[in-house]
Design a protein around this motif. Structure first.
Motif, PDB file in Angstrom:
ATOM      1  N   TYR A   3      52.792  55.339  81.793  1.00  0.00           N
ATOM      2  CA  TYR A   3      51.815  56.272  82.345  1.00  0.00           C
ATOM      3  C   TYR A   3      51.144  57.079  81.238  1.00  0.00           C
ATOM      4  N   SER A   4      51.821  57.195  80.077  1.00  0.00           N
ATOM      5  CA  SER A   4      51.308  57.996  78.971  1.00  0.00           C
ATOM      6  C   SER A   4      52.034  57.614  77.689  1.00  0.00           C
TER       7      SER A   4
ATOM      8  N   PRO B 262      44.661  54.478  87.027  1.00  0.00           N
ATOM      9  CA  PRO B 262      44.088  55.319  85.967  1.00  0.00           C
ATOM     10  C   PRO B 262      44.940  56.569  85.746  1.00  0.00           C
ATOM     11  N   THR B 263      45.373  56.778  84.526  1.00  0.00           N
ATOM     12  CA  THR B 263      46.170  57.964  84.193  1.00  0.00           C
ATOM     13  C   THR B 263      45.559  58.647  82.979  1.00  0.00           C
ATOM     14  N   SER B 264      45.447  59.952  83.055  1.00  0.00           N
ATOM     15  CA  SER B 264      44.891  60.734  81.956  1.00  0.00           C
ATOM     16  C   SER B 264      45.291  62.188  82.158  1.00  0.00           C
ATOM     17  N   PRO B 265      45.071  63.027  81.135  1.00  0.00           N
ATOM     18  CA  PRO B 265      45.368  64.455  81.324  1.00  0.00           C
ATOM     19  C   PRO B 265      44.578  65.073  82.476  1.00  0.00           C
ATOM     20  N   PHE B 266      43.438  64.469  82.824  1.00  0.00           N
ATOM     21  CA  PHE B 266      42.585  65.044  83.860  1.00  0.00           C
ATOM     22  C   PHE B 266      43.152  64.851  85.272  1.00  0.00           C
ATOM     23  N   ASN B 267      44.063  63.888  85.446  1.00  0.00           N
ATOM     24  CA  ASN B 267      44.706  63.734  86.755  1.00  0.00           C
ATOM     25  C   ASN B 267      46.232  63.858  86.622  1.00  0.00           C
ATOM     26  N   LYS B 268      46.649  64.636  85.604  1.00  0.00           N
ATOM     27  CA  LYS B 268      48.076  64.846  85.322  1.00  0.00           C
ATOM     28  C   LYS B 268      48.789  63.514  85.170  1.00  0.00           C
ATOM     29  N   PHE B 269      48.129  62.604  84.431  1.00  0.00           N
ATOM     30  CA  PHE B 269      48.669  61.282  84.127  1.00  0.00           C
ATOM     31  C   PHE B 269      49.053  60.515  85.389  1.00  0.00           C
TER      32      PHE B 269
END
Length: 236
Positions: free
Chosen positions: A62-63, A139-146
């Motif tokens: 996820y990250s 989709p995982t990113s800091p914008f959706n808390k991964f």
């Protein structure tokens, strides 16, 4: 001024490299000693925990930063079972890219904000999804808390994303069998109750309800963007 910019650029590249490849480098330094779980999932610890690979042919973390920081370590049996299941799913669900979420520290213990994940036997699996009908990695990113801040409705939809219940059921089906081959069993699956029926209606999921234990009541976190799995040792 040029020297400052050059140093800044090199430092940024080094930081990116550490975040991106750090987990895989640290895996090379791990002991081969089998893991030992002590205590329950909500009050335990882990000895010789193993980091999961950051990615494979049909799966990814996820990250990469989260993995480098040590947030995706598990018991050695769990690691081996997960990788065996993903390998089998390459043929069973071609084109599907699975994403695993947080698992726990290499040493176990309190793992905020989770209430469990303490003895190396808990894994968050992000839901497999399709985008306009085509399978993609969640989709995982800091914008959706991964991935942990995504919200899916009672039909498993979030914008153009749709939970791929067939692929999720196939994963649990294979994971149930492969876990036993590695001295484990699935003790509990936590997934949003309002989405469970859709899972059981899928072709691979028709027997899951009778074979696996699912939560009946909603948990403190909805678990619509991921399904939490607690494993247990079969020889305990």
């Amino acid at each position: 001024m040029k020297n400052v910019l050059a140093i800044t650029a090199v430092s940024a590249l080094l930081l990116f490299g550490c975040a991106f490849w750090g987990n895989d480098i640290l895996r090379l330094l791990e002991s081969s000693t089998p893991s030992t779980s002590i205590g329950p999932v909500n009050d335990g610890r882990l000895i010789h925990g193993k980091r999961l690979p950051s990615s494979g042919p049909n799966f990814q973390t996820y990250s990469r930063l989260g993995s480098t920081l040590g947030r995706t370590a598990v018991h050695s049996r769990v690691r081996d079972a997960m990788l065996a299941a993903y390998a089998e799913l390459e043929q069973g669900t071609p084109g599907v890219q699975y994403v695993y979420g947080e698992t726990g520290w290499p040493w176990g213990g309190r793992f905020r904000p989770h209430r469990t994940h303490q003895n190396g036997l808990s894994v968050d699996f992000m839901v497999p999804v399709t985008h306009n009908g085509e399978p993609i990695a969640l989709p995982t990113s800091p914008f959706n808390k991964f991935g942990y801040a995504l919200q899916f409705d009672s039909n498993g939809r979030s914008g153009n994303l749709q939970v791929d219940f067939d692929s999720m059921a196939a994963h649990l089906d294979v994971m149930d069998r492969v876990a036993r081959e590695h001295g484990l069993r699935i003790d509990l699956v936590v997934f949003a109750p309002d989405l469970q029926e859709r899972l059981f209606e899928s072709d691979p999921g028709s027997t899951l309800q009778s074979r696996l234990r699912f939560n009946v009541n909603p948990s403190w976190v909805r678990h619509d963007d991921h399904y939490h799995v607690d494993f247990a040792m079969v020889d305990d």
